[in-house]
Design an enzyme around this catalytic site. Structure first.
Site, PDB file in Angstrom:
ATOM      1  N   PRO A   2       0.713  -1.230   0.000  1.00 52.87           N
ATOM      2  CA  PRO A   2       0.000   0.000   0.000  1.00 52.87           C
ATOM      3  C   PRO A   2       0.752   1.297   0.000  1.00 52.87           C
ATOM      4  CG  PRO A   2      -0.937  -1.505   1.521  1.00 52.87           C
ATOM      5  CD  PRO A   2       0.295  -2.092   0.963  1.00 52.87           C
ATOM      6  N   GLU A   3       1.486   1.659   0.939  1.00 53.85           N
ATOM      7  CA  GLU A   3       1.811   3.093   1.061  1.00 53.85           C
ATOM      8  C   GLU A   3       2.991   3.485   0.160  1.00 53.85           C
ATOM      9  OE1 GLU A   3       1.387   4.438   5.184  1.00 53.85           O
ATOM     10  OE2 GLU A   3       0.693   2.438   5.659  1.00 53.85           O
ATOM     11  N   LYS A  61       0.197   6.686  -4.054  1.00 52.92           N
ATOM     12  CA  LYS A  61       0.144   5.221  -4.100  1.00 52.92           C
ATOM     13  C   LYS A  61      -0.245   4.702  -5.480  1.00 52.92           C
ATOM     14  CE  LYS A  61      -1.546   5.703   0.604  1.00 52.92           C
ATOM     15  NZ  LYS A  61      -2.723   5.566   1.479  1.00 52.92           N
ATOM     16  N   ARG A 270     -10.582   0.358  11.642  1.00 54.32           N
ATOM     17  CA  ARG A 270      -9.222  -0.170  11.677  1.00 54.32           C
ATOM     18  C   ARG A 270      -8.631   0.161  13.040  1.00 54.32           C
ATOM     19  NH1 ARG A 270      -9.901   1.239   6.626  1.00 54.32           N
ATOM     20  NH2 ARG A 270      -9.587  -0.372   5.073  1.00 54.32           N
TER      21      ARG A 270
END
Length: 284
Positions: A2-3, A61, A270
């Site tokens: 992801p990042e 991203k 989350r």
DNA sequence: ACATCCACCTGCTCGC
DNA sequence: TGCGAGCAGGTGGATG
């Protein structure tokens, strides 16, 4: 994957292994992988076949492959996407979603994605100097962009009426930061993510953005953060910045600065991690 | 216009 | 050994 640091690791792999090669064959193996390509799989295949990849680029991203036409292949890895350079004809990965074969005898490019939040599409490049694919025009510059302007990002964040962590995760204000690096940056800046942006000084916002830039640069130098085999570079190897995380995933372990037990709090379905002493919750 | 939140998926771990 | 709940690094579109 992801990042920003993890995506940049992939971009570098594509620059090394894919740029300069001509696409001879494209296969779409799962319709969800190209759901953002509205004209459908046939159109995607037709527009890509025969094109030569001329550059691998990234903003935040998102990453994309420029070609020798005005089309680019835009990719987002979502939560579990991988772009892998695999030997031609080698066994299919379990979640193989799409494949690009090249005119030379070299390895294929494979898009593998367990959860299918990621995807590929073929997009027209915009004519402006940034040459972004059209669908990501709303994505702000990331801190590794040579034209990133810290003052612009500080103003954008302070203009938002929201909490600091929400603003850090908003890709239209500053891009590339996700849940891990937001928590790490907030810890470095000694700020709680629930602090309202409107009450923060310019210096405070500048501090947390600088921290984000630093932590992502350090993570990139370690090949990114990886807790498991889901997050790998184009050769299938993991980075090891997970060893350097100060708060993310560190619940109940001592803060490296003050020894307090790192806390975990629910955040947007989350988790957020922070030090209760270094990063006091705002009142109210 | 702007802020919030959940659906979109698969798979793993944990507690019963 | 099974089964449901909870969790995972992201985002766009619906909703207020």
């Amino acid at each position: 994957m992801p990042e920003l640091p993890e995506v940049e690791v992939v971009r570098r792999g594509l620059a090394e292994h894919v740029v300069g090669r001509r696409v001879s064959e494209v296969a779409v193996l799962h319709p969800r992988a190209i759901r953002r390509h509205l004209p459908g799989a046939h159109d995607l295949v037709a527009r890509l076949t025969g094109r030569t990849v001329t550059a691998a680029r990234r903003r935040g991203k998102y990453l994309w492959l420029e070609t020798d036409s005005s089309d680019a292949v835009l990719a987002h890895l979502g939560m579990s996407g991988q772009l892998l350079v695999s030997d031609r004809g080698s066994a299919a990965q379990k979640h193989l979603r799409a494949r690009l074969v090249f005119a030379d005898a070299g390895p294929e490019l494979r898009f593998v994605d367990q959860r299918t939040f990621g995807g590929l599409s073929v997009e027209q490049m915009r004519g402006d100097p940034d040459r972004l694919p059209a669908p990501i025009a709303h994505i702000a510059r990331d801190p590794m962009d040579p034209r990133f302007d810290l003052d612009v990002a500080v103003s954008a964040i302070r203009r938002r009426r929201t909490e600091l962590k929400r603003a850090l995760l908003d890709q239209t204000l500053v891009s590339g930061i996700g849940n891990i690096y937001a928590d790490e940056a907030l810890w470095r800046a000694r700020l709680h993510g629930a602090r309202p942006t409107a009450t923060l000084s310019r210096a405070a916002v500048r501090g947390v953005l600088s921290a984000a830039s630093e932590v992502m640069t350090e993570a990139l130098a370690q090949g990114g953060t990886s807790f498991d085999a889901l997050y790998v570079n184009v050769n299938g190897n993991s980075g090891y910045f997970d060893r350097s995380l100060n708060v993310y995933g560190q619940a109940d372990r001592p803060c490296a600065r003050c020894g307090s037990s790192i806390r975990r709090e629910p955040f947007m379905n989350r988790s957020s991690y922070s030090c209760p002493t270094c990063q006091p919750r705002p009142r109210g």
